[in-house]
Design a protein around this motif. Structure first.
Motif, PDB file in Angstrom:
ATOM      1  N   SER A   1     -33.529 -45.920 -27.522  1.00 28.92           N
ATOM      2  CA  SER A   1     -33.836 -44.589 -27.139  1.00 28.92           C
ATOM      3  C   SER A   1     -33.054 -43.853 -28.092  1.00 28.92           C
ATOM      4  O   SER A   1     -33.535 -42.763 -28.318  1.00 28.92           O
TER       5      SER A   1
ATOM      6  N   TRP B   1     -35.779 -41.895 -30.473  1.00 31.33           N
ATOM      7  CA  TRP B   1     -36.406 -40.961 -29.759  1.00 31.33           C
ATOM      8  C   TRP B   1     -36.207 -39.580 -30.066  1.00 31.33           C
ATOM      9  O   TRP B   1     -35.078 -39.126 -30.212  1.00 31.33           O
TER      10      TRP B   1
ATOM     11  N   PHE C   1     -45.391 -43.599 -29.835  1.00 26.63           N
ATOM     12  CA  PHE C   1     -43.865 -43.659 -29.480  1.00 26.63           C
ATOM     13  C   PHE C   1     -42.975 -44.308 -30.340  1.00 26.63           C
ATOM     14  O   PHE C   1     -43.670 -45.574 -31.037  1.00 26.63           O
TER      15      PHE C   1
ATOM     16  N   HIS D   1     -49.534 -40.714 -27.319  1.00 24.35           N
ATOM     17  CA  HIS D   1     -48.781 -40.354 -28.010  1.00 24.35           C
ATOM     18  C   HIS D   1     -48.373 -41.553 -28.842  1.00 24.35           C
ATOM     19  O   HIS D   1     -48.210 -42.628 -28.002  1.00 24.35           O
TER      20      HIS D   1
ATOM     21  N   ASP E   1     -41.088 -37.001 -28.377  1.00 24.93           N
ATOM     22  CA  ASP E   1     -41.422 -38.175 -27.423  1.00 24.93           C
ATOM     23  C   ASP E   1     -40.951 -38.001 -26.002  1.00 24.93           C
ATOM     24  O   ASP E   1     -41.478 -38.817 -25.102  1.00 24.93           O
TER      25      ASP E   1
END
Ligand code: ADP
Ligand code: MG
Length: 160
Positions: free
Chosen positions: A63, A66, A101, A99, A70
């Motif tokens: 993460s 990110w 990612f 999307h 996102d």
């Protein structure tokens, strides 16, 4: 009507077929989250919005990549059903978010609002025909969500 239907839960691992086999990764919801949905909605393909919430722990490796975009509410197409093409024995609810990612997000919290029905679940004589229908589903989802009645602003509950 039943819409909007809210559904959420931690993303679970499936058979890994969506991305590899069909070119369309689908984030699977756990069984407990499917029950309230399957009690009011028939199997099939739906459109709506979804949001993925990365873990808050800064030590979570994936993460960290990110970006703010996102974490936004994004258009999605969802399949709820038995996947007759794959002869599954279990009802699944899988969401493809439109999307790109930066990483996979197994275990991340996913929230979705289901806004409309696209088509029933179908079986296919070939993988190619299934893929062609998935492409149509995505186009239908995007076109529907572009209409004034289905803009996200109409469904958000409060400030972002
Ligand atoms: P599985 O059978 O484990 O669900 P998939 O091939 O369907 O495998 O891939 C789904 C996984 O891909 C999701 O759980 C998520 O971690 C990741 N993923 C990456 N991009 C997307 C996307 N745009 N929409 C849905 N899942 C995505
Ligand atoms: Mg999947």
């Amino acid at each position: 009507g039943y819409f909007p239907i809210h559904i959420k839960g931690p993303v679970q691992r499936g058979f890994g077929r969506g991305g590899k086999d069909l070119g369309c990764p689908t984030a699977n919801l756990p069984d407990e989250s499917i029950t309230p949905l399957s009690s009011v909605a028939k199997p099939g393909v739906y459109f709506g919005y979804a949001q993925v919430i990365p873990p808050t722990s800064t030590s979570d490796e994936p993460s960290r990549a990110w970006r703010p975009e996102d974490r936004k509410v994004l258009p999605m197409a969802m399949s709820m059903g038995w996947n007759p093409f794959y002869k599954n024995e279990k009802l699944t609810c899988e969401i493809h978010i439109m999307h790109d990612f930066p990483t996979d997000f197994y275990g991340f919290e996913m929230r979705a609002v289901v806004l409309g029905y696209i088509r029933p679940e179908l079986d296919y004589v070939s993988r190619e025909l299934l893929i062609a229908d998935i492409d149509t589903d995505k186009q239908v989802a995007i076109n529907s969500l572009d209409r004034p009645a289905w803009k996200w602003e109409n469904f958000r509950k409060g400030p972002e």
